[in-house]
Design a protein around this motif. Structure first.
Motif, mmCIF file in Angstrom:
data_model
loop_
_atom_site.group_PDB
_atom_site.id
_atom_site.type_symbol
_atom_site.label_atom_id
_atom_site.label_comp_id
_atom_site.label_asym_id
_atom_site.label_seq_id
_atom_site.Cartn_x
_atom_site.Cartn_y
_atom_site.Cartn_z
ATOM 1 N N ASP A 85 -58.527 22.489 41.203
ATOM 2 C CA ASP A 85 -57.107 22.796 41.308
ATOM 3 C C ASP A 85 -56.928 24.170 41.957
ATOM 4 O O ASP A 85 -57.792 25.046 41.843
ATOM 5 C CB ASP A 85 -56.449 22.803 39.925
ATOM 6 N N ARG A 126 -47.125 18.430 50.130
ATOM 7 C CA ARG A 126 -46.295 17.934 49.020
ATOM 8 C C ARG A 126 -47.084 16.996 48.108
ATOM 9 O O ARG A 126 -46.915 17.002 46.897
ATOM 10 C CB ARG A 126 -45.059 17.230 49.577
ATOM 11 N N TRP A 128 -50.200 17.063 47.237
ATOM 12 C CA TRP A 128 -51.171 17.718 46.357
ATOM 13 C C TRP A 128 -50.623 18.961 45.672
ATOM 14 O O TRP A 128 -51.350 19.655 44.951
ATOM 15 C CB TRP A 128 -52.428 18.073 47.149
ATOM 16 N N ALA A 129 -49.342 19.234 45.836
ATOM 17 C CA ALA A 129 -48.758 20.441 45.239
ATOM 18 C C ALA A 129 -48.844 20.428 43.716
ATOM 19 O O ALA A 129 -48.954 21.486 43.080
ATOM 20 C CB ALA A 129 -47.308 20.595 45.686
ATOM 21 N N HIS A 130 -48.813 19.240 43.108
ATOM 22 C CA HIS A 130 -48.859 19.174 41.642
ATOM 23 C C HIS A 130 -50.174 19.700 41.083
ATOM 24 O O HIS A 130 -50.255 20.054 39.905
ATOM 25 C CB HIS A 130 -48.631 17.737 41.171
ATOM 26 N N ARG A 131 -51.194 19.787 41.914
ATOM 27 C CA ARG A 131 -52.471 20.351 41.498
ATOM 28 C C ARG A 131 -52.666 21.770 42.012
ATOM 29 O O ARG A 131 -53.723 22.367 41.813
ATOM 30 C CB ARG A 131 -53.626 19.465 41.990
ATOM 31 N N GLY A 132 -51.663 22.291 42.659
ATOM 32 C CA GLY A 132 -51.773 23.639 43.191
ATOM 33 C C GLY A 132 -52.642 23.737 44.425
ATOM 34 O O GLY A 132 -52.987 24.844 44.862
ATOM 35 N N ARG A 134 -53.168 23.886 48.166
ATOM 36 C CA ARG A 134 -52.331 24.255 49.302
ATOM 37 C C ARG A 134 -52.891 23.642 50.586
ATOM 38 O O ARG A 134 -54.109 23.570 50.766
ATOM 39 C CB ARG A 134 -52.283 25.780 49.432
ATOM 40 N N THR A 198 -47.772 27.067 51.254
ATOM 41 C CA THR A 198 -48.270 25.724 51.547
ATOM 42 C C THR A 198 -47.313 25.000 52.482
ATOM 43 O O THR A 198 -46.105 25.270 52.489
ATOM 44 C CB THR A 198 -48.501 24.913 50.259
#
Length: 210
Positions: A85, A126, A128-132, A134, A198
């Motif tokens: 992450d 967008r 992979w943003a939920h895992r931080g 970038r 990001t």
């Protein structure tokens, strides 16, 4: 001068980056050797065919899109499950993906492929943003290296113009970038200094797109 590679720090995997099985193989190899990783740098490319649009070869067009756009898509799809992450993915694009520029009419495949990479980066950022994780696009302008100079020579032959001089005249800073100047921006994008950035395009272009 050739330097010996430390097998504990470097691994080589020959792959066609436009083929899903090959991309899965190089990512698996890296994760098996070092575990979950922090950075993926999607940096493969080719110069594309130099030819007028009216006579452009369809297979050359498709191949260039595969090497640039499909390769970036596969990397952004397959790498994050093997990443930690808050990692960083960098996709090398080009100023050709932001503006056409002199000679683009004779290399439509490269220009289209680089625009397509921007779409991959924005969608993946967008996704992979939920895992931080970038995802950013590194878009160099002309670089003083053999890859770029070969393209410019071929464009000069196709157009009858000195494309290198034309480009330098168009760059506000008046010169091609040195490879190290692009590498420093890549390093920034892997570091905590870019931790809240990001989905962006980072132009290393001497003001060309301004």
């Amino acid at each position: 001068m050739l330097c010996a590679l430390d097998p504990e720090r470097v691994a080589i995997c020959r792959a066609d980056v436009s083929e899903a099985a090959d991309v899965a193989r190089y990512i698996t190899m890296a994760s098996e050797k070092w575990g979950a990783f922090d950075v993926l740098f999607s940096n493969a490319g080719n110069p594309g065919l130099i030819a007028p649009l009216a006579s452009y070869d369809d297979e050359a067009f498709d191949r260039t899109l595969r090497i640039h756009a499909r390769a970036a898509y596969l990397a952004c799809k397959m790498a994050p499950p093997k990443m930690r992450d808050a990692g960083s993915i960098i996709v090398t694009s080009s100023m050709a993906g932001v503006r056409g520029g002199s000679g683009c009419e004779n290399n439509i495949a490269y220009t289209v492929a680089k625009h397509a990479q921007t779409g991959v980066v924005r969608a993946a950022a967008r996704a992979w943003a939920h895992r931080g994780i970038r995802v950013n696009s590194l878009n160099p302008g002309p670089i003083d290296n053999p890859f770029q100079l070969e393209i410019e020579q071929r464009l000069s032959e196709a157009t009858g113009k000195d494309i290198t001089r034309t480009i330098d005249d168009d760059i506000p800073l008046g010169r091609h970038a040195q490879p190290e100047e692009v590498a420093k921006v890549a390093l920034f994008l892997t570091s905590e200094l870019s931790g809240f950035l990001t989905g962006h395009i980072y132009a290393v272009d001497g003001g060309l797109a301004s």
